[in-house]
Design an enzyme around this catalytic site. Structure first.
Site, mmCIF file in Angstrom:
data_model
loop_
_atom_site.group_PDB
_atom_site.id
_atom_site.type_symbol
_atom_site.label_atom_id
_atom_site.label_comp_id
_atom_site.label_asym_id
_atom_site.label_seq_id
_atom_site.Cartn_x
_atom_site.Cartn_y
_atom_site.Cartn_z
ATOM 1 N N HIS A 1 -1.885 1.512 7.300
ATOM 2 C CA HIS A 1 -2.278 1.381 5.896
ATOM 3 C C HIS A 1 -2.163 2.735 5.214
ATOM 4 O O HIS A 1 -2.544 3.768 5.781
ATOM 5 C CB HIS A 1 -3.714 0.868 5.793
ATOM 6 C CG HIS A 1 -4.190 0.664 4.391
ATOM 7 N ND1 HIS A 1 -3.612 -0.254 3.529
ATOM 8 C CD2 HIS A 1 -5.191 1.269 3.678
ATOM 9 C CE1 HIS A 1 -4.234 -0.219 2.364
ATOM 10 N NE2 HIS A 1 -5.194 0.696 2.427
ATOM 11 N N CYS B 1 0.836 -1.207 0.000
ATOM 12 C CA CYS B 1 0.000 0.000 0.000
ATOM 13 C C CYS B 1 0.869 1.254 0.000
ATOM 14 O O CYS B 1 0.484 2.281 -0.564
ATOM 15 C CB CYS B 1 -0.957 -0.007 1.191
ATOM 16 S SG CYS B 1 -0.148 -0.110 2.816
#
Length: 404
Positions: free
Chosen positions: A356, A72
């Site tokens: 994230h 990510c």
């Protein structure tokens, strides 16, 4: 442009014109061609190149990137760079192939450009692009990123820009040293000293990446004993800003972060450099300022701090302007307003151990939220969160193209 390319003499103009005529497949007897006609041909071909850029067919760019195992951080950074318009066009037109001096293949630049091509291809119906090849080539260049552990997006961005720059450096054969000594310019003004150091930088580091992202920092030291002033100048590709200590409920502004970054700092004898006049370590003050502003300024909000035993993350809300960020007050005294507009944000949600990355990017249709393969529109009032980590600003009162 002739000035940028160094084509400012009759002989070089003639040679370049003939080369361009040949490369573009034009049949012409050059023996009888006057210099003015050659120059006209040169300008016409350059205009054709500009016209080609203006008519570059692009899709919406609203395409996701597949997460191939804790990637990510990569996906968020690539989306932000993909919306750096001058860099995007430079890659899609493969302009680096025309100017690259190194004989080595630009493998990483080619793989990166291929990803951008997938994101912006008007004829490609894929909703998701797989960055596997690009990431594999990157890991060959930077083995530190091998494996599937979490990585830092800002660290990845720094390594990526550095490796891309190295591959397409217009000065690849100039010998480098780890840290070159600063020259002495006692009789020169600060602007002349800075310009001389910048020229020295460009003699060994000059690329399309450098054209867009590189700026120059000035570090000013004032000796508390003899009152001597000295300056050093360093190139930067991002500004890493400290966040003032507040409770999570009490927010701060980007301006407060910039003020903290540029405020005068007192250094004791143990932590100060050698005073040029006293010839010894003395107490002094240090102040940072921006001497040369880049076309694209990347602002890193330093949310992660390392102590002796642990790493912690700041979740303080930092508000930032979407348009007309004026950095002139942090530059030379007489530089005036230097305005930037926000076009991309790299966000980090979660903690140090489990987080994230996502991105928010602006295009001709507004803002969009990029969460790996998922892409959705987002409104401007949703951009300001305590997850903002890296901000991408484009200078609005200056030229923006990669120099040819």
């Amino acid at each position: 442009m002739p000035g940028d390319s160094g084509v400012n003499t009759e002989g070089s103009c003639e040679a370049l014109c003939r080369t361009l005529v040949s490369q573009n497949g034009l049949q012409r007897e050059t023996a009888d061609i006057s210099q003015s006609v050659l120059y006209t041909s040169l300008m016409g071909l350059l205009l054709v190149a500009d016209d080609k850029k203006e008519h570059l067919s692009l899709g919406s760019g609203r395409v996701g990137l597949r997460n191939i195992g804790n990637t990510c951080f990569l996906n968020a950074v690539v989306q932000c760079l993909s919306h750096t318009r001058s860099l995007r066009d430079y890659c899609l037109l493969m302009s680096y192939k025309d100017e690259k001096f190194s004989k080595e293949e630009a493998k990483l630049m080619a793989a990166f450009s291929q990803v951008l091509s997938g994101l912006w291809d008007v004829n490609d119906g894929d909703a998701v692009v797989n960055p596997q090849r690009f990431y594999s080539v990157f890991k060959e260049a930077v083995p530190h990123f091998s494996g599937y552990s979490q990585q830092d997006a800002q660290e990845f961005l720094r390594f990526l820009l550095d490796k891309l720059h190295t591959e397409i450096n217009r000065r690849p054969y100039v010998r480098r040293t780890e840290k070159e000594p600063q020259q002495k310019f006692a009789r020169f003004r600060i602007s002349e000293e800075a310009a001389a150091m910048w020229k020295k930088h460009l003699e060994r580091d000059d690329s399309g990446i450098d054209d867009l992202f590189s700026g120059q920092l000035r570090s000013s030291l004032h000796c508390s004993v003899c009152s001597h002033y000295s300056n050093t100048f360093d190139v930067f590709c991002d500004l890493s800003l400290p966040i003032p200590k507040r409770s999570s409920a009490g927010g701060v502004t980007l301006r407060e972060c910039l003020e903290l970054f540029s405020q005068e700092e007192k250094l004791d004898k143990e932590n100060s450099p050698m005073c040029e006049r006293c010839n010894r370590h003395t107490e002094c003050t240090k102040r940072l300022s921006i001497q040369r502003f880049p076309q694209v300024i990347v602002i890193h909000l330093n949310r992660f701090t390392t102590s002796r035993w642990s790493i912690s993350k700041s979740t303080v809300y930092v508000s930032f302007p979407l348009a007309d960020l004026d950095l002139g007050r942090y530059g030379p005294v007489d530089c005036g307003p230097v305005l930037y507009n926000l076009y991309a944000i790299c966000n980090h949600a979660g903690t140090v151990n489990m987080g994230h990355y996502t991105a928010c990017c602006s295009d001709q249709n507004g803002w969009c939220f990029y969460n790996d393969s998922c892409v959705s529109p987002v409104s401007e009032h949703q951009l300001q969160t305590n997850q903002a980590y890296v901000l991408f600003y484009q200078r609005s009162n200056s030229t923006t193209a990669v120099r040819k």
